[in-house]
Design an enzyme around this catalytic site. Structure first.
Site, short mmCIF file in Angstrom:
data_model
loop_
_atom_site.label_atom_id
_atom_site.label_comp_id
_atom_site.label_asym_id
_atom_site.label_seq_id
_atom_site.Cartn_x
_atom_site.Cartn_y
_atom_site.Cartn_z
N ASP A 137 38.10 41.77 44.23
CA ASP A 137 38.16 42.14 42.80
C ASP A 137 37.55 43.51 42.52
OD1 ASP A 137 39.37 39.67 42.27
OD2 ASP A 137 37.45 38.69 41.95
N ASN A 144 46.84 42.54 41.46
CA ASN A 144 46.27 41.25 41.07
C ASN A 144 45.91 41.29 39.59
OD1 ASN A 144 45.07 38.63 41.48
ND2 ASN A 144 43.05 39.61 41.49
N HIS A 203 43.00 39.68 37.11
CA HIS A 203 41.71 38.99 37.20
C HIS A 203 41.20 38.74 35.77
CE1 HIS A 203 37.91 37.79 38.93
NE2 HIS A 203 37.31 38.51 37.99
N SER A 229 42.01 42.07 33.59
CA SER A 229 42.27 43.37 34.23
C SER A 229 43.39 43.21 35.25
CB SER A 229 41.03 43.87 34.99
OG SER A 229 39.89 43.87 34.18
C1 GRF Z 1 45.19 33.52 35.76
O1 GRF Z 1 44.45 33.18 34.65
C2 GRF Z 1 44.63 34.73 36.45
O2 GRF Z 1 43.73 35.46 35.66
C3 GRF Z 1 43.90 34.20 37.64
O3 GRF Z 1 44.53 32.99 37.97
C4 GRF Z 1 45.17 32.46 36.82
C5 GRF Z 1 46.53 32.01 37.22
O4 GRF Z 1 47.18 31.29 36.22
N1 GRF Z 1 43.92 35.17 38.70
P1 GRF Z 1 48.74 30.98 36.33
O5 GRF Z 1 48.96 30.25 37.65
O6 GRF Z 1 49.48 32.28 36.25
O7 GRF Z 1 49.02 30.09 35.15
#
Ligand code: GRF
Length: 218
Positions: free
Chosen positions: A152, A114, A116, A143
């Site tokens: 997370d 993931n 985050h 991260s």
């Molecule tokens: C990202 O900013 C990520 O950090 C979070 O969700 C957002 C997804 O954005 N987990 P996208 O759909 O990749 O534009």
């Protein structure tokens, strides 16, 4: 002109929204900078704009609507069955807005990652940019981590810092963090695809050495 050999390191990418991280991953693959292939993109929202991005890139997409199974365990079992049809080396969460069940997470132990938007362990959960501003932090970031049952909280692979600037609001900060995410996620995926990063037990290994602190790219 000969095409590069297809990589056997296949990804299934899960999205719910814009899919800008998906796009960044796809662009790095297309540029020959990431030895992987995207086997499928799966969304829990049929209206996710990222689905269109995937389709325009010729990637297989599937939708499993979030309301289809009110029971989270039933939903995750259905999702798992779809994902496993593609036999991915890695399942990549890229803005997938859903808390996954423990059984799902355990099934993909060491193969589920993931991104985050915070310097974990700071600011798990939502509204991370606002929380960093409210705390008057001088820096924020993103991260990439292995997913474990606790939200997370899985072992971090790579981080990137972003300075908090005078005049920042949550939206400005979100945009700058996302720009950094777009190189951080492909970089972490390259470490995984080339076998340089592995999860053994609860420890991340980089080039065979336990990672005591995640590398921070600037
Ligand atoms: C990202 O900013 C990520 O950090 C979070 O969700 C957002 C997804 O954005 N987990 P996208 O759909 O990749 O534009």
């Amino acid at each position: 002109m000969s095409l590069p050999p297809a990589s056997s390191f296949s990804l299934v990418v899960l999205i719910s929204g814009e899919g800008s991280n998906l796009q960044a991953i796809r662009d790095h693959i297309a540029a020959g900078e990431l030895p992987a292939q995207i086997a499928a993109v799966i969304s829990n929202r049929s209206q996710a704009p990222g689905l269109l991005r995937a389709q325009q890139a010729g990637i297989t997409t599937q939708v499993l609507e979030k309301n289809l199974y009110p029971d989270p365990n039933a939903y995750d079992r259905a999702l798992l069955a779809i994902i496993d049809q593609y036999r991915p080396a890695l399942v990549v969460l890229a803005g997938f807005m859903r808390i996954l069940t423990d059984d799902f997470v355990r099934h993909y132990s060491g193969r589920l990652i993931n991104i985050h938007p915070s310097l974990l362990p700071k600011y798990k959960g939502l509204h991370t940019h606002q929380r960093a501003l409210q705390a008057a932090d001088s820096e924020h970031g993103a991260s990439v981590h292995f997913v474990t049952p606790e939200l997370d909280s899985g072992p971090v692979i790579l981080q990137a810092k972003v300075p908090i600037l005078p005049g920042d609001d949550a939206e400005k900060l979100r945009q700058r963090v996302q720009q950094v995410e777009h190189r951080l996620y492909p970089e972490a995926l390259r470490l995984l695809a080339t076998g340089r990063v592995q999860l053994l037990g609860a420890t991340v290994y980089l080039d065979g050495q336990p990672l005591l602190r995640p590398p921070v790219s600037t």
